[in-house]
Write a protein that holds these residues in place. Structure first.
Motif, short mmCIF file in Angstrom:
data_model
loop_
_atom_site.label_atom_id
_atom_site.label_comp_id
_atom_site.label_asym_id
_atom_site.label_seq_id
_atom_site.Cartn_x
_atom_site.Cartn_y
_atom_site.Cartn_z
N SER A 10 -6.45 -0.70 -6.93
CA SER A 10 -7.15 -0.42 -8.21
C SER A 10 -7.11 1.24 -7.78
O SER A 10 -7.01 1.73 -9.53
CB SER A 10 -8.51 -1.26 -8.46
N PHE A 11 -7.67 1.53 -7.22
CA PHE A 11 -7.77 2.78 -7.22
C PHE A 11 -6.65 3.82 -7.47
O PHE A 11 -6.18 4.62 -7.85
CB PHE A 11 -8.55 3.45 -5.56
N GLY A 12 -5.45 3.14 -6.26
CA GLY A 12 -3.96 3.94 -6.66
C GLY A 12 -3.69 3.59 -7.50
O GLY A 12 -3.08 4.61 -8.50
N TRP A 13 -3.54 2.74 -8.35
CA TRP A 13 -2.71 2.45 -9.71
C TRP A 13 -3.85 3.54 -11.68
O TRP A 13 -3.09 3.16 -11.95
CB TRP A 13 -2.57 0.62 -10.04
N LYS A 14 -4.70 2.54 -10.39
CA LYS A 14 -5.41 3.16 -11.96
C LYS A 14 -6.30 4.07 -12.17
O LYS A 14 -6.67 5.17 -13.36
CB LYS A 14 -6.46 2.20 -12.37
N PRO A 53 -2.59 7.76 -13.09
CA PRO A 53 -2.78 8.08 -13.83
C PRO A 53 -3.49 9.67 -13.74
O PRO A 53 -3.35 11.10 -15.09
CB PRO A 53 -4.12 7.48 -14.55
N LEU A 54 -4.31 10.20 -13.15
CA LEU A 54 -4.48 11.56 -13.04
C LEU A 54 -3.87 12.66 -12.42
O LEU A 54 -2.92 13.48 -12.82
CB LEU A 54 -5.67 11.13 -11.50
N ALA A 55 -2.52 11.86 -11.33
CA ALA A 55 -1.18 12.60 -11.71
C ALA A 55 -0.37 12.81 -12.65
O ALA A 55 0.40 13.93 -12.51
CB ALA A 55 -0.46 12.01 -10.40
N LEU A 56 -0.17 11.34 -13.33
CA LEU A 56 0.72 11.87 -14.34
C LEU A 56 0.30 13.04 -15.65
O LEU A 56 0.17 13.92 -15.92
CB LEU A 56 0.30 11.10 -15.29
N ALA A 57 -1.16 12.97 -15.49
CA ALA A 57 -1.90 14.35 -16.62
C ALA A 57 -2.25 15.00 -15.66
O ALA A 57 -1.56 16.47 -17.06
CB ALA A 57 -3.82 13.77 -16.34
N GLN A 105 1.10 -1.58 0.40
CA GLN A 105 0.06 0.02 -0.19
C GLN A 105 0.92 1.22 -0.41
O GLN A 105 0.07 2.25 -0.92
CB GLN A 105 -1.38 -0.18 1.21
N MET A 106 1.94 1.23 0.79
CA MET A 106 2.83 2.46 0.74
C MET A 106 3.59 2.55 -0.24
O MET A 106 3.68 4.07 -0.68
CB MET A 106 3.47 2.59 2.66
N ILE A 107 3.75 1.51 -0.68
CA ILE A 107 5.38 1.79 -1.98
C ILE A 107 3.91 2.32 -3.16
O ILE A 107 3.86 3.24 -3.96
CB ILE A 107 5.95 0.26 -2.55
N SER A 108 2.66 2.04 -3.01
CA SER A 108 1.62 2.03 -4.41
C SER A 108 1.09 3.29 -4.44
O SER A 108 1.20 3.91 -4.99
CB SER A 108 0.47 1.05 -3.95
N TYR A 109 1.09 3.96 -3.50
CA TYR A 109 0.21 5.48 -3.19
C TYR A 109 1.93 7.02 -2.95
O TYR A 109 1.21 7.61 -2.81
CB TYR A 109 -0.68 5.06 -1.52
N GLU A 110 2.58 5.91 -2.80
CA GLU A 110 4.28 6.98 -2.44
C GLU A 110 4.22 7.57 -3.65
O GLU A 110 4.25 8.60 -4.09
CB GLU A 110 5.17 6.08 -1.95
N ILE A 111 3.57 6.22 -4.89
CA ILE A 111 4.31 7.31 -6.61
C ILE A 111 3.29 7.82 -6.57
O ILE A 111 3.42 9.40 -7.31
CB ILE A 111 4.06 6.03 -7.15
#
Length: 335
Positions: A308-312, A316-320, A157-163
């Motif tokens: 799914s919420f973090g990665w999908k 993408p919103l952060a990159l956009a 979780q922490m690695i996924s949401y750190e990104i």
């Protein structure tokens, strides 16, 4: 005797002053943790139409958390027979120490700051990541399958949401051209970045709650399925260290959010006579209240929904947001 020693050695005087300030700041943090827990319980009680603590310390229960801390300190400290004893003892320290270290780069006002690092934001992100190791160590060292599952969930979780959290602040860095938190605050003299980077603020707030393992992202603990997860075998003051780390990070993350998106100590126009530390405190309290409000409102997500919420969604919103910020800044500079 102490005065003679300090007069004889300027370096000793600086060291003594440093440790005195550090100890005083630690007391402030511990005071915040004590009454943040009480405030959370009272606010959640109000939202859920309950009374909340009202026995120890008068009708407001002002000493309830103090009593809870004393209870934890006198509880028996047990270490499972088959646990990895050195790692079991080290894990709470690994979880707590980074939470305190990240605070040195937070500018609480124009003059109240401990370290003015040119890469203060990068320092915060790097040091805060060490806590994941402490939580994973706690799960592994406990020799308990539920604790291990909780530790593994926390790492994922922490690695996924750190990104997405890091990606969300890149827009702020693009606008200011600096990783220095003092310069980021100075850049918000006219407009706070919450108005210029609203998407980044929402992503950062959500990801920070996930980093704190707070509801609705408290999967590493998940009492209903993991019987408290990574700290299930910890008791007394060792368990208290994990809770202390969580609330110190609440202090740190709310402070960082205030600095990055709410203008830090910058005043509202026409109210500049109010000291900067007061503005910082008001904005900080607002962020803490929002985090408590979310805890009292939303149910826990499933593990698959969380990932799914973090990665999908968030990533993408952060990159956009980075892409659009870079294009708009380039267009503005062109004209």
């Amino acid at each position: 005797m102490i005065d003679q020693m300090l007069a004889a050695s300027p370096n000793l005087m600086n060291t003594f002053l440093f440790f005195t300030i550090a100890a005083a700041f630690l007391m402030v943090i511990l005071g915040f943790v004590t009454y943040a827990i009480l405030a959370e319980r009272k606010v959640l009680g109000f939202m859920q139409m309950r009374v909340g603590p009202n026995r120890v310390g008068g009708r407001w229960g002002l000493l309830q958390t103090v009593a809870d801390v004393l209870k934890l300190l006198i509880k028996e400290d047990t270490i499972p027979k088959l646990a990895d004893r050195p790692l079991f003892i080290l894990a709470p320290v690994l979880a707590f120490t980074p939470a305190f270290l990240v605070l040195v780069v937070i500018p609480f006002s124009e003059n109240l700051k401990f370290a003015d690092l040119g890469i203060g934001l990068l320092y915060y992100i790097a040091i805060s990541g060490i806590t994941t190791i402490g939580i994973l160590t706690a799960g592994w060292a406990s020799n308990n399958k539920y604790a291990l599952l909780g530790g593994m969930r926390s790492a994922a979780q922490m690695i996924s949401y750190e990104i997405p959290l890091v990606m969300s602040v890149i827009g702020v860095v693009l606008l200011t051209g600096s990783l220095n938190l003092n310069e980021i605050v100075a850049a918000q003299e006219n407009w706070a970045f919450i108005f210029i980077q609203p998407v980044a603020f929402i992503i950062f707030l959500i990801a920070s709650i996930a980093e704190l393992n707070r509801t609705p992202f408290d999967l590493p603990e998940a009492e209903s399925e993991l019987v408290a997860g990574y700290h299930v075998e910890f008791s007394g003051f060792r368990w208290a260290f994990f809770m202390l780390a969580e609330y110190v990070y609440l202090f740190a993350m709310a402070s960082l959010t205030t600095v990055l998106f709410l203008g830090g100590w910058q005043p509202i126009p026409f109210l500049g006579f109010i000291p900067g530390i007061v503005w910082f405190a008001l904005k900080f309290i607002l962020i803490v209240f929002i985090m408590i409000w979310i805890r009292g409102t939303l149910p826990r997500l499933r593990a698959d929904q969380l990932m799914s919420f973090g990665w999908k969604v968030l990533l993408p919103l952060a990159l956009a947001n980075i892409f659009l910020t870079a294009i708009i800044k380039e267009l503005i500079n062109s004209f």
